[in-house]
Design an enzyme around this catalytic site. Structure first.
Site, PDB file in Angstrom:
ATOM      1  N   HIS A 101      -9.932  12.897  -3.138  1.00 30.95           N
ATOM      2  CA  HIS A 101      -9.831  12.037  -4.311  1.00 30.95           C
ATOM      3  C   HIS A 101     -10.959  11.002  -4.226  1.00 30.95           C
ATOM      4  O   HIS A 101     -11.386  10.642  -3.127  1.00 30.95           O
ATOM      5  CB  HIS A 101      -8.464  11.341  -4.249  1.00 30.95           C
ATOM      6  CG  HIS A 101      -8.090  10.552  -5.452  1.00 30.95           C
ATOM      7  ND1 HIS A 101      -8.538   9.270  -5.663  1.00 30.95           N
ATOM      8  CD2 HIS A 101      -7.294  10.847  -6.502  1.00 30.95           C
ATOM      9  CE1 HIS A 101      -8.021   8.811  -6.793  1.00 30.95           C
ATOM     10  NE2 HIS A 101      -7.266   9.746  -7.322  1.00 30.95           N
TER      11      HIS A 101
ATOM     12  N   GLN B 197      -0.227  12.255  -1.710  1.00 31.16           N
ATOM     13  CA  GLN B 197       0.572  13.357  -2.260  1.00 31.16           C
ATOM     14  C   GLN B 197       1.574  13.919  -1.259  1.00 31.16           C
ATOM     15  O   GLN B 197       2.570  14.522  -1.667  1.00 31.16           O
ATOM     16  CB  GLN B 197      -0.350  14.491  -2.749  1.00 31.16           C
ATOM     17  CG  GLN B 197      -1.289  14.102  -3.874  1.00 31.16           C
ATOM     18  CD  GLN B 197      -0.568  13.764  -5.184  1.00 31.16           C
ATOM     19  OE1 GLN B 197       0.583  14.132  -5.401  1.00 31.16           O
ATOM     20  NE2 GLN B 197      -1.240  13.031  -6.060  1.00 31.16           N
TER      21      GLN B 197
END
Ligand code: C6P
Length: 415
Positions: free
Chosen positions: A133, A213
């Protein structure tokens, strides 16, 4: 209706009962029942969290660690109890090692700056994976510009998985850090963090894990992973937005320079200079998101009532069902692995732009995400400018998967 999914540790999973605890799930969107499949972006909140936020503001609102009056003591107790709960969730050896931040992004920025300015010098190398990310890329670029470090990328294989041999080839005597996601927000890939940590330990390289996540979806134990740092967010696990944490090994945190200066992070200040507070306060300048922490504690309590093992097992089973149903559709391309993965599923539908698809689905009450998912290097590698992404959480159902898949069929026919 009681729904059961066969999963190792879930005998009878009453998802409808769980859904009753989430007020926002029970609404109509464009005249249809909401099917919320954008959980990798943020999750809905159980009533327990909403009540905890309300209770704090209605009864205990005061600043923490500063006051001697009753409200200040209650606020401080609630804030620190939340720290204990979050630390226990990831099996941190001590809650002092758990620094509250605004989220994974701030945790990684804190780390890049504070670790980088304390320990890295020009020519030192940091390895990131190709599936990071932007929160785990851009802070390192900032440090590259500031310190002259080198940022290197561990490329992934076809199928969206990482090969340790490639990592071995990337490591040099100047490698100081490996910073990697535990679970890709785009591909769902669950990365071999334990093996990376074992390999790195032998070479005296530190490992930072982005758990944004993974922590919401599976049991995570920092000791078992063997990592040095773990960054994660509250809002992806039923907690409030603007809240997150960085866990780090005490001996390293102690040696690290602070990130931000201000109230609460000092021991003493004079006109000549300042000395730092102990952990974790050294890294928590200013008035924190007190309600956010307390709400997060309530989210952890809620998760504990269900059990992280059970959540993980249910999500795994539901993800397998989603993948199975989607693969049966002609014209759907799935990105990422089919096994050893989490519940974020990126895909494209032949002939339909992902933005058009997402808007079409929204009209049917189905919420998914579209875009580069803050992972442009990964998109570049996939040869896509954007993908559509459906992501599950433990309150989603098989019926919702069916509605979603049916909506994909309708989109294909429509466009
Ligand atoms: N990913 C998504 O839709 P923050 O925004 O600071 O809570 O988390 C940043 C972040 C860092 N790492 C990973 C792996 C992430 O998935 C995210 C957030 C969201 O995929 C918003 S872009």
């Amino acid at each position: 209706m009681k729904e059961t999914l066969d999963a190792p540790s879930v005998k009878a999973w009453d998802v409808q009962k769980i859904r009753e605890d989430f007020p926002s799930l029970h609404q109509q969107v464009h005249g249809r029942p909401l099917v919320y499949l954008d959980n990798a972006a943020t999750t809905q909140k159980p009533r327990r969290v909403i009540d905890a936020l309300r209770h704090y503001y209605e009864h205990d609102n005061a600043n923490v660690h500063r006051g001697l009056h009753a409200l200040a003591e209650r606020a401080t107790a609630g804030f620190e109890a939340a720290r204990e709960k979050v630390a226990a969730l990831i099996h941190a050896p001590s809650s002092h090692e758990l620094i509250f931040t605004r989220g994974t992004s701030e945790s990684l920025n804190l780390l890049a700056y504070a670790y980088g300015s304390s320990f890295l010098t020009s020519g030192d190398e940091v390895i990131l994976t190709e599936m990071e990310h932007h929160s785990n890329i851009v802070p390192w670029f900032l440090m590259r510009d500031m310190l002259g470090i080198r940022v290197r990328f561990w490329e992934m294989e076809e199928g969206g998985v990482l090969d340790l041999n490639r990592l071995n080839d990337l490591i040099t005597p100047r490698t100081r850090l490996i910073s990697m996601t535990h679970m890709s927000n785009v591909l769902g890939t669950r990365n071999p963090v334990e093996q990376v940590c074992a390999l790195a330990r032998d070479k005296n390289i530190r490992v930072i894990v982005d758990g944004a996540q993974s922590v919401p979806s599976m049991p995570v134990d920092v000791g078992a992973l063997g990592c040095d740092f773990l960054a994660f967010s509250a809002h992806k696990m039923g907690g409030p937005t603007g809240m997150g944490a960085l866990w780090g090994r005490e001996e390293i945190l102690k040696e690290m320079r602070p990130f931000m200066g201000g109230g609460e992070m000092i021991a003493h200040v004079s006109k000549e200079g300042a000395t730092w507070a102990g952990l974790p306060h050294k890294f928590e300048a200013g008035t924190p998101h007190i309600a956010g922490a307390i709400g997060w504690g309530a989210a952890v309590d809620y998760i504990e009532t269900i059990g992280m093992e059970a959540i993980h097992a249910y999500e795994q089973a539901l993800t397998a069902y989603l993948l199975q149903q989607m693969s049966a559709l002609e014209d759907v391309t799935l990105f990422g692995p089919t096994e050893n993965r989490g519940p974020a599923v990126s895909f494209k539908l032949r002939g339909v732009h992902p933005f058009d698809l997402t808007q079409f689905l929204d009209q049917l009450g189905v919420a998914i995400r579209v875009g580069h998912h803050c992972a442009e290097p990964l998109m570049h590698r996939l040869g896509e400018s954007a993908t559509a992404r459906a992501s599950l959480y433990y309150y989603n159902t098989r019926e919702e998967v069916d509605i979603f898949v049916d909506a994909l069929r309708r989109a294909r026919d429509f466009f």
